[in-house]
Scaffold this active site. Structure first.
Site, PDB file in Angstrom:
ATOM      1  N   ASP A  50      -5.600  35.458 -40.908  1.00 10.76           N
ATOM      2  CA  ASP A  50      -6.764  35.771 -41.741  1.00 10.76           C
ATOM      3  C   ASP A  50      -8.040  35.654 -40.903  1.00 10.76           C
ATOM      4  OD1 ASP A  50      -7.774  35.944 -44.766  1.00 10.76           O
ATOM      5  OD2 ASP A  50      -9.083  34.550 -43.689  1.00 10.76           O
ATOM      6  N   TYR A  55     -16.635  35.893 -39.291  1.00 10.14           N
ATOM      7  CA  TYR A  55     -16.190  34.798 -38.420  1.00 10.14           C
ATOM      8  C   TYR A  55     -16.506  35.086 -36.948  1.00 10.14           C
ATOM      9  CZ  TYR A  55     -13.341  33.793 -42.605  1.00 10.14           C
ATOM     10  OH  TYR A  55     -12.908  33.574 -43.884  1.00 10.14           O
ATOM     11  N   LYS A  80     -12.312  41.208 -43.427  1.00  9.39           N
ATOM     12  CA  LYS A  80     -13.139  41.301 -44.638  1.00  9.39           C
ATOM     13  C   LYS A  80     -14.449  42.038 -44.398  1.00  9.39           C
ATOM     14  CE  LYS A  80     -11.187  36.772 -45.708  1.00  9.39           C
ATOM     15  NZ  LYS A  80     -11.191  35.991 -44.473  1.00  9.39           N
ATOM     16  N   HIS A 111     -15.576  40.435 -49.048  1.00  6.13           N
ATOM     17  CA  HIS A 111     -15.659  38.993 -48.762  1.00  6.13           C
ATOM     18  C   HIS A 111     -16.318  38.199 -49.905  1.00  6.13           C
ATOM     19  CE1 HIS A 111     -15.829  36.178 -45.032  1.00  6.13           C
ATOM     20  NE2 HIS A 111     -15.625  35.477 -46.123  1.00  6.13           N
TER      21      HIS A 111
HETATM   22  P1  NAD Z   1      -8.887  24.347 -44.616  1.00  9.30           P
HETATM   23  O1  NAD Z   1      -8.772  23.827 -45.994  1.00  9.30           O
HETATM   24  O2  NAD Z   1      -7.794  25.156 -44.028  1.00  9.30           O
HETATM   25  O3  NAD Z   1      -9.195  23.085 -43.722  1.00  9.30           O
HETATM   26  C1  NAD Z   1      -9.263  23.151 -42.333  1.00  9.30           C
HETATM   27  C2  NAD Z   1      -9.571  21.755 -41.803  1.00  9.30           C
HETATM   28  O4  NAD Z   1      -8.565  20.820 -42.259  1.00  9.30           O
HETATM   29  C3  NAD Z   1      -9.487  21.673 -40.275  1.00  9.30           C
HETATM   30  O5  NAD Z   1     -10.725  22.028 -39.710  1.00  9.30           O
HETATM   31  C4  NAD Z   1      -9.123  20.227 -40.035  1.00  9.30           C
HETATM   32  O6  NAD Z   1     -10.277  19.428 -40.106  1.00  9.30           O
HETATM   33  C5  NAD Z   1      -8.252  19.900 -41.227  1.00  9.30           C
HETATM   34  N1  NAD Z   1      -6.794  20.010 -40.951  1.00  9.30           N
HETATM   35  C6  NAD Z   1      -6.056  21.144 -40.749  1.00  9.30           C
HETATM   36  N2  NAD Z   1      -4.755  20.846 -40.646  1.00  9.30           N
HETATM   37  C7  NAD Z   1      -4.644  19.505 -40.771  1.00  9.30           C
HETATM   38  C8  NAD Z   1      -3.560  18.602 -40.752  1.00  9.30           C
HETATM   39  N3  NAD Z   1      -2.307  19.018 -40.602  1.00  9.30           N
HETATM   40  N4  NAD Z   1      -3.828  17.278 -40.910  1.00  9.30           N
HETATM   41  C9  NAD Z   1      -5.097  16.818 -41.078  1.00  9.30           C
HETATM   42  N5  NAD Z   1      -6.166  17.636 -41.120  1.00  9.30           N
HETATM   43  C10 NAD Z   1      -5.955  18.963 -40.968  1.00  9.30           C
HETATM   44  O7  NAD Z   1     -10.300  25.113 -44.542  1.00  9.30           O
HETATM   45  P2  NAD Z   1     -10.829  26.539 -44.130  1.00  9.30           P
HETATM   46  O8  NAD Z   1     -10.605  26.803 -42.687  1.00  9.30           O
HETATM   47  O9  NAD Z   1     -12.206  26.618 -44.624  1.00  9.30           O
HETATM   48  O10 NAD Z   1      -9.947  27.544 -44.997  1.00  9.30           O
HETATM   49  C11 NAD Z   1      -8.787  28.172 -44.497  1.00  9.30           C
HETATM   50  C12 NAD Z   1      -9.038  29.623 -44.159  1.00  9.30           C
HETATM   51  O11 NAD Z   1      -9.463  30.345 -45.313  1.00  9.30           O
HETATM   52  C13 NAD Z   1     -10.176  29.860 -43.175  1.00  9.30           C
HETATM   53  O12 NAD Z   1      -9.860  29.495 -41.869  1.00  9.30           O
HETATM   54  C14 NAD Z   1     -10.466  31.305 -43.413  1.00  9.30           C
HETATM   55  O13 NAD Z   1      -9.508  32.127 -42.754  1.00  9.30           O
HETATM   56  C15 NAD Z   1     -10.335  31.400 -44.924  1.00  9.30           C
HETATM   57  N6  NAD Z   1     -11.634  31.217 -45.635  1.00  9.30           N
HETATM   58  C16 NAD Z   1     -12.071  32.229 -46.447  1.00  9.30           C
HETATM   59  C17 NAD Z   1     -13.268  32.108 -47.137  1.00  9.30           C
HETATM   60  C18 NAD Z   1     -13.736  33.227 -48.017  1.00  9.30           C
HETATM   61  O14 NAD Z   1     -14.894  33.198 -48.468  1.00  9.30           O
HETATM   62  N7  NAD Z   1     -12.902  34.203 -48.315  1.00  9.30           N
HETATM   63  C19 NAD Z   1     -14.048  30.946 -47.028  1.00  9.30           C
HETATM   64  C20 NAD Z   1     -13.588  29.924 -46.199  1.00  9.30           C
HETATM   65  C21 NAD Z   1     -12.373  30.074 -45.535  1.00  9.30           C
END
Ligand code: NAD
Length: 265
Positions: A50, A55, A80, A111
């Site tokens: 994704d 990004y 997106k 998005h």
């Molecule tokens: P997420 O909930 O995936 O959290 C990521 C964070 O969790 C990491 O930076 C790290 O600090 C922690 N983490 C990851 N794996 C872990 C583990 N095994 N143990 C402990 N901590 C851990 O947050 P995100 O990145 O914001 O969301 C996931 C994805 O969703 C994004 O990377 C992106 O691709 C997408 N996204 C989309 C939108 C949108 O508006 N459509 C917004 C935000 C994110």
């Protein structure tokens, strides 16, 4: 439930298939770090990436996909359309395609909704989808039920997905039911609460019971509810941990407990 694995897919309403587990890339800087993270995720079995124009890392995402040695058709890639580009969607798509350089995009999402322009943006995207074979499916992100209803009122192509902030801590059952009823797959961004709730005692208690990590419980909850989930990490150990969620099953009563976490948060 039949046995799931890292490549298990959900069927979208246009007949294409999307892996339930994907790798998120938000806030991973373009360059070596994105390239290596995506390459590692693909190496250990993730088949869904994704990204987004916003990004700023489409070039490195595409490079890792091309260099992975995995056939293009076996990898599902989402990018997106940023709201500023809504009325210039053809150009934005062209730029994303050029940056990714992987031939086509599996899923192109709006998005964020542009209030007042929700229907118009969807119509534009629909037109591009119909006239081009460079996007295999179209959907939305961060749209509420009313915004999707207004899209459905004019759509000749339904959104396949709504990608929304979703975890047990901000679960919206109304959106979940609406999506199910309308054959739209719900996809969770921030499935790990962006790291914020991983030490919450309600969650760690359940994790201990299954001998799994809190992150694994949050992701497995999505998978069991048929919600596509796209955790992000740049640490190899965590990337692997986040994919190691297919050898256990959360009981129905614990799923219900998790469903209600948002009420406690
Ligand atoms: P997420 O909930 O995936 O959290 C990521 C964070 O969790 C990491 O930076 C790290 O600090 C922690 N983490 C990851 N794996 C872990 C583990 N095994 N143990 C402990 N901590 C851990 O947050 P995100 O990145 O914001 O969301 C996931 C994805 O969703 C994004 O990377 C992106 O691709 C997408 N996204 C989309 C939108 C949108 O508006 N459509 C917004 C935000 C994110």
């Amino acid at each position: 439930m039949s046995k799931l694995n890292i490549e298990s897919k959900v069927k979208l309403n246009n007949g294409t298939q999307m892996p339930l587990l994907g790798f998120g890339t938000y806030q991973i800087p373009d360059g070596e770090i994105t390239y290596n993270s995506v390459l590692y995720a693909l190496k250990i079995g993730y088949r869904h990436i994704d990204t987004a124009k916003f990004y700023g890392n489409e070039i490195s995402v595409g490079g890792a996909i091309r260099d992975s040695g995995i056939p293009r058709k076996d990898i599902f890639v989402t990018t997106k359309l940023w709201p500023n580009d809504a009325l210039n969607a053809e150009k934005a798509l062209e730029t994303s395609l050029k940056k990714l350089d992987i031939g086509y995009i599996d899923l192109y999402l709006i998005h964020w909704p542009l209030p007042g322009l929700v229907k118009k943006t969807w119509k534009r995207l629909e037109k591009i989808y119909k006239n081009s074979d460079t996007i295999k499916a179209i959907g939305v992100s961060n749209h509420n039920v009313n915004q999707i209803k207004s899209i459905l009122s004019i759509a000749t192509v339904k959104p396949v997905v709504n990608q929304v902030k979703c975890s047990p801590y901000n679960f919206d059952p109304k959106m979940y039911e609406f999506c199910q009823k309308n054959d739209i797959v719900m996809e969770a961004w921030g499935p790990l609460t962006q790291g914020k709730k991983l030490s919450d005692e309600n969650l760690t208690t359940i994790a201990e019971k299954y001998d799994k990590s809190p992150a694994q419980i949050l992701l497995r909850w999505c998978i069991q509810k048929g919600i596509v989930t796209i955790p992000k990490s740049t640490h190899e150990k965590r990337v692997a941990e986040n994919a190691d969620i297919f050898d256990f099953q959360i009981s129905e009563s614990d799923i219900r407990k998790l469903d209600n976490f948002s009420k406690k948060a």
